[in-house]
Design an enzyme around this catalytic site. Structure first.
Site, PDB file in Angstrom:
ATOM      1  N   ARG A 198      94.415  27.527  11.400  1.00 30.13           N
ATOM      2  CA  ARG A 198      94.856  27.231  12.761  1.00 30.13           C
ATOM      3  C   ARG A 198      94.977  25.717  12.910  1.00 30.13           C
ATOM      4  O   ARG A 198      94.363  24.949  12.160  1.00 30.13           O
ATOM      5  CB  ARG A 198      93.850  27.757  13.786  1.00 30.13           C
ATOM      6  CG  ARG A 198      93.546  29.256  13.688  1.00 30.13           C
ATOM      7  CD  ARG A 198      92.443  29.636  14.666  1.00 30.13           C
ATOM      8  NE  ARG A 198      92.150  31.062  14.654  1.00 30.13           N
ATOM      9  CZ  ARG A 198      91.191  31.634  13.927  1.00 30.13           C
ATOM     10  NH1 ARG A 198      90.421  30.881  13.135  1.00 30.13           N
ATOM     11  NH2 ARG A 198      90.991  32.935  13.992  1.00 30.13           N
ATOM     12  N   LYS A 254      86.900  30.061  14.767  1.00 26.26           N
ATOM     13  CA  LYS A 254      86.457  30.575  16.062  1.00 26.26           C
ATOM     14  C   LYS A 254      85.080  31.210  15.936  1.00 26.26           C
ATOM     15  O   LYS A 254      84.740  31.789  14.908  1.00 26.26           O
ATOM     16  CB  LYS A 254      87.458  31.599  16.585  1.00 26.26           C
ATOM     17  CG  LYS A 254      88.779  30.993  17.065  1.00 26.26           C
ATOM     18  CD  LYS A 254      89.654  32.049  17.686  1.00 26.26           C
ATOM     19  CE  LYS A 254      90.949  31.448  18.228  1.00 26.26           C
ATOM     20  NZ  LYS A 254      91.812  32.478  18.835  1.00 26.26           N
ATOM     21  N   HIS A 281     102.120  28.371  14.883  1.00 27.75           N
ATOM     22  CA  HIS A 281     101.394  29.577  14.498  1.00 27.75           C
ATOM     23  C   HIS A 281     102.225  30.464  13.564  1.00 27.75           C
ATOM     24  O   HIS A 281     101.680  31.349  12.904  1.00 27.75           O
ATOM     25  CB  HIS A 281     100.977  30.361  15.743  1.00 27.75           C
ATOM     26  CG  HIS A 281      99.611  30.968  15.643  1.00 27.75           C
ATOM     27  ND1 HIS A 281      98.459  30.218  15.551  1.00 27.75           N
ATOM     28  CD2 HIS A 281      99.197  32.260  15.588  1.00 27.75           C
ATOM     29  CE1 HIS A 281      97.416  31.014  15.466  1.00 27.75           C
ATOM     30  NE2 HIS A 281      97.839  32.261  15.472  1.00 27.75           N
ATOM     31  N   ARG A 328     101.036  30.387  10.086  1.00 24.10           N
ATOM     32  CA  ARG A 328      99.903  31.298   9.874  1.00 24.10           C
ATOM     33  C   ARG A 328     100.408  32.735   9.677  1.00 24.10           C
ATOM     34  O   ARG A 328      99.878  33.489   8.857  1.00 24.10           O
ATOM     35  CB  ARG A 328      98.961  31.192  11.076  1.00 24.10           C
ATOM     36  CG  ARG A 328      97.618  31.894  10.940  1.00 24.10           C
ATOM     37  CD  ARG A 328      96.670  31.316  11.982  1.00 24.10           C
ATOM     38  NE  ARG A 328      95.581  32.209  12.335  1.00 24.10           N
ATOM     39  CZ  ARG A 328      94.453  32.338  11.653  1.00 24.10           C
ATOM     40  NH1 ARG A 328      94.261  31.646  10.545  1.00 24.10           N
ATOM     41  NH2 ARG A 328      93.502  33.154  12.065  1.00 24.10           N
ATOM     42  N   HIS A 353      89.502  36.258  10.783  1.00 25.04           N
ATOM     43  CA  HIS A 353      89.544  37.220  11.880  1.00 25.04           C
ATOM     44  C   HIS A 353      88.288  38.083  11.889  1.00 25.04           C
ATOM     45  O   HIS A 353      87.692  38.354  10.836  1.00 25.04           O
ATOM     46  CB  HIS A 353      90.770  38.146  11.740  1.00 25.04           C
ATOM     47  CG  HIS A 353      92.054  37.489  12.089  1.00 25.04           C
ATOM     48  ND1 HIS A 353      93.287  37.898  11.605  1.00 25.04           N
ATOM     49  CD2 HIS A 353      92.328  36.427  12.895  1.00 25.04           C
ATOM     50  CE1 HIS A 353      94.235  37.133  12.080  1.00 25.04           C
ATOM     51  NE2 HIS A 353      93.684  36.233  12.868  1.00 25.04           N
ATOM     52  N   TYR A 359      99.753  39.951  12.649  1.00 25.24           N
ATOM     53  CA  TYR A 359     100.384  38.810  11.981  1.00 25.24           C
ATOM     54  C   TYR A 359     101.377  39.238  10.908  1.00 25.24           C
ATOM     55  O   TYR A 359     102.078  38.402  10.349  1.00 25.24           O
ATOM     56  CB  TYR A 359      99.311  37.917  11.344  1.00 25.24           C
ATOM     57  CG  TYR A 359      98.588  37.048  12.330  1.00 25.24           C
ATOM     58  CD1 TYR A 359      98.860  35.683  12.420  1.00 25.24           C
ATOM     59  CD2 TYR A 359      97.636  37.579  13.194  1.00 25.24           C
ATOM     60  CE1 TYR A 359      98.204  34.886  13.334  1.00 25.24           C
ATOM     61  CE2 TYR A 359      96.972  36.785  14.116  1.00 25.24           C
ATOM     62  CZ  TYR A 359      97.260  35.441  14.178  1.00 25.24           C
ATOM     63  OH  TYR A 359      96.615  34.657  15.091  1.00 25.24           O
TER      64      TYR A 359
END
Length: 275
Positions: free
Chosen positions: A128, A152, A223, A226, A249, A258
Site C-alpha cells: 500500500r 493495517k 491501488h 496492488r 489481508h 483484487y
C-alpha cells in the site's frame, strides 16, 4: 471511520461527529440512515462500512453505560446490506509496466532511480502507499531479499522481492541513497537535493500520476498496482491463502476482490461466440 462518522453526523443535522449525540441513536434511526445511503447510490460494501462504524459507536456507548443493553442488541443485530457492484480499478498490462519502467530509467536524475524502485516494490510486493512511505533502510532484510512491512492493524509481515525489484532497490541505495538509517524513499527537492524527510502518501500518488502521463498511459489509480500484483500472483497459480498473506489481508474475501483475471476470461469467452 472518522470520515464515515462525520458524514453520518452531517446527514442527521450535526456539524461533525464530535457534536453528534451518538448514544440517542436507536435501531430505526440507523435503518433510516442506511436507506438514505442506498438512495444516494452508495455501493452495498460502502453502506456496510457505514453500518460497521455505527455498530462500533453503539458498542462503545453501551460499554460506557450510555446505551441500555436492549437498545444495543437491537442495533447489533441489524443485518448487513445485500448486493454487489462491479469491482473498481484494473490490473496493468505488461506493456504498460514496461513503459513505466522505461520512463523512470530514461530519467537520469535521482528521481528516476527512486521512482523505478518505488514502482518495482508496489508491483513486485503489492504494498500500500502508506506502507511504502513508512519503510526505513533498516527494514531491508538482505539475507531474505525482503522488506519488513508494518501494515493495517499494526501487523508485520515480510514482503519478498522478485529479482527485478531487488535489483532496482539496490541500484537506488548504492548509487543515490546510501546505507544510513532513515526513510528508505525520502523526498527529493529540485536539483537532485536528496533530503532526510519522509514522503507522504500523496507524494506516491503524484509520482505515479507524473510517470503515467510521461509514459502516455491510460488513467490508473495507485491501488491498481496492488491489484496487478494480486492478479499476477493468482495467474501464476499461487493459492489464494499465499496471496492473502503476501498482501497483508485478514480475510480471503478481501483478497478475492483484487483479482482482475475474471474480466479477461469473460472477454475471451465472448470473442469465441459466433452470432
Amino acid at each position: 471511520m472518522s470520515s464515515f462518522l462525520n458524514k453520518v453526523a452531517k446527514m442527521i443535522g450535526y456539524q461533525s461527529m464530535k457534536d453528534c449525540v451518538w448514544h440517542v441513536l436507536r435501531r430505526h434511526h440507523i435503518q433510516a440512515i442506511l436507506a438514505m445511503l442506498s438512495d444516494s447510490g452508495k455501493a452495498p460494501t460502502t453502506i456496510n462500512t457505514y453500518l460497521s462504524a455505527l455498530k462500533g459507536v453503539a458498542l462503545e456507548a453501551w460499554t460506557m453505560k450510555q446505551l441500555d443493553t436492549d437498545s444495543y442488541q437491537h442495533i447489533k443485530h441489524i443485518g448487513s446490506f445485500k448486493g454487489n457492484r462491479l469491482p473498481k480499478g484494473r490490473a496493468l498490462e505488461e506493456s504498460e509496466i514496461r513503459a513505466l519502467f522505461f520512463t523512470c530509467e530514461s530519467d537520469l536524475s535521482c528521481r528516476g532511480l527512486r521512482d523505478a524502485a518505488i514502482i518495482g516494490i508496489l508491483l513486485g510486493c503489492g504494498l500500500r502507499r502508506s506502507e511504502i512511505v513508512a519503510l526505513d533502510f533498516e527494514h531491508i532484510v538482505h539475507k531474505e531479499q525482503a522488506l519488513k512491512v508494518r501494515g493495517k492493524g499494526n501487523k508485520e509481515r515480510l514482503a519478498y522481492m522478485p529479482k527485478g525489484t531487488w535489483l532496482r532497490l539496490n541500484k537506488w541505495v548504492e548509487e543515490v541513497r546510501g546505507e544510513h538509517n532513515g526513510s528508505l524513499f525520502p523526498r527529493i527537492r529540485r536539483h537532485d537535493d536528496v533530503t532526510d524527510h519522509r514522503m507522504s502518501d500523496q507524494a506516491i500518488y503524484h509520482i505515479l500520476h507524473t510517470r503515467r502521463i510521461e509514459s502516455g498511459l491510460e488513467k490508473f489509480a495507485p491501488h491498481d498496482l496492488r491489484r496487478t500484483f494480486a492478479s499476477a500472483m493468482l495467474d501464476n497459480n499461487e493459492d489464494i491463502v499465499t496471496v492473502k498473506d503476501a498482501m497483508g489481508h485478514s480475510s480471503i474475501a478481501t483478497t478475492q476482490k483484487y483479482d482482475r483475471r475474471g474480466d479477461d476470461r469473460l472477454k475471451r469467452a465472448s470473442k469465441r461466440l459466433n452470432f
